[in-house]
Structure formats: structure tokens, C-alpha cells
Design a protein around this motif. Sequence first.
Motif, PDB file in Angstrom:
ATOM      1  N   LEU A 214     -63.932  76.992  36.887  1.00  0.00           N
ATOM      2  CA  LEU A 214     -64.371  78.146  37.662  1.00  0.00           C
ATOM      3  C   LEU A 214     -64.479  77.874  39.160  1.00  0.00           C
ATOM      4  CD1 LEU A 214     -67.128  79.495  35.232  1.00  0.00           C
ATOM      5  CD2 LEU A 214     -64.703  80.113  35.354  1.00  0.00           C
TER       6      LEU A 214
ATOM      7  N   GLY B 147     -61.648  80.143  40.096  1.00  0.00           N
ATOM      8  CA  GLY B 147     -60.951  79.851  38.848  1.00  0.00           C
ATOM      9  C   GLY B 147     -59.443  79.919  38.906  1.00  0.00           C
TER      10      GLY B 147
ATOM     11  N   CYS C 222     -63.726  80.762  29.135  1.00  0.00           N
ATOM     12  CA  CYS C 222     -63.354  80.715  30.561  1.00  0.00           C
ATOM     13  C   CYS C 222     -62.031  81.420  30.805  1.00  0.00           C
ATOM     14  CB  CYS C 222     -63.268  79.263  31.029  1.00  0.00           C
ATOM     15  SG  CYS C 222     -64.853  78.458  31.316  1.00  0.00           S
TER      16      CYS C 222
END
Length: 224
Positions: free
Chosen positions: A54, A58, A113
Motif C-alpha cells: 500500500l 499501492g 490488498c
Amino acid sequence: MTGVPASATGGSGRPVPGGKLGAAAVDQASLWNIANILTMVRLLLVPGFVVLMLMDGGYDPVWRAWAWAAFAVAMITDVFDGHLARTYNLVTDFGKIADPIADKAIMGAALICLSYLGDLPWWVTAVILGRELGVTLLRFVVIRYGVIPASRGGKMKTLAQGTAVGMYILALTGGLATMRFWVMAVAVVLTVVTGLDYVRQAIVLRRRGLAAQRSSAAVEESAR
């Protein structure tokens, strides 16, 4: 402190012939063995991986490359810690609990993520994580009847997932970006198919366990 039971030492603190000193010593001393240390390293890599993923929003290729390196190390240690534990009899209660947690933690962190960043549809993350959690719960439900062994399909699924997620972590473009889509498609198919197979195995295992219990009860009843 070795934690050796008195029954194994004859109450004198010394091992007696035929005692279980070796097994007890291994159980007590094995918490910090190499297999468990690798598992701990994998757990510690999870927050580091998330931070790297991130960084700078990111999408920085350099940070994504570092995140891929952390993910790759985690996947490699997953292979080696299990092999070392089985080969050198380093299996511990801690390892049995921590190893699957570490596996799912790093994979779950990567999938979440990627979906958060918009690189991977949320439904893909839901399917993979739902399957992993479902199979884990299923193992606990039927453990009284036996253990569901890891299958070849399950190992292929793990390899496909690791490869696909690793390709998504890297900032790939062009043909490689297209390739990672198909690798992920294969991983999702294997995830679903092997998940259904685990359900089948669990049902069969439970039926056999119940049949064995009924047979044992009938034998005891007839012996009275």
C-alpha cells in the motif's frame, strides 16, 4: 528445564531404559525448531507485506516489487517448514495451529490488498477465502472421525493461487497481464473443484465414522 515426566526417569531425573525420554524431550524442545521459526517469519511478513503493497497509494512498481519479494519468501517458507517438520520429526502443537494460520494470513492479505486496490474483483477474493475458511472448519467438524488428507488437487490449487497472486502483485503489463488473468482463472476453478471434493471426503468420512460407531456399539451390546 526439560519437562521430562517422572515416569520416564524413574523419579531420579535420569532416563530409564525403555522410557519415553526421547519423545518427551523432542516435544518440549521443539518450539524453537527451524520449522516453527520459518512459520513465525511467515507470520511476521504479513504486516510488512501489507505496508509494502500500500506504499505510495499501492501502484508504485518498485514498492510492488518489494511486496512481491515478501510474498515469495512467505510462499517458499511455507514449502520448507512443512517439509522440515515432517522429515525431521519437528511437528509440534504450535506448528499445527500456526502453520495454516500463516498460510491463510499471507494469502488473505494479498487478496484483500489486490481487491482494495481494484486489481482483482472482490468476488474472486471472496471465493478463495471462503473456500479456505470453509475447508478449515470442515476439518475441525469431522476430526472426530478422522483426518482429511491433503490431495494432489489441493497442492495444485495452492501452486496456482500462489503463482496467480504473485503475478497480480507485480505491476505487469501487456501479454503478461493477460496471462495472469488466465492463471487466476485456473486457480479459481481449482479452488472450487477441490473445495467440493473436500466436502465429499468429509461426508464419506463422517458416514464411515458413524457406521464404525454403530458397529462397535452393536458388538458391545451383544457381548453383554
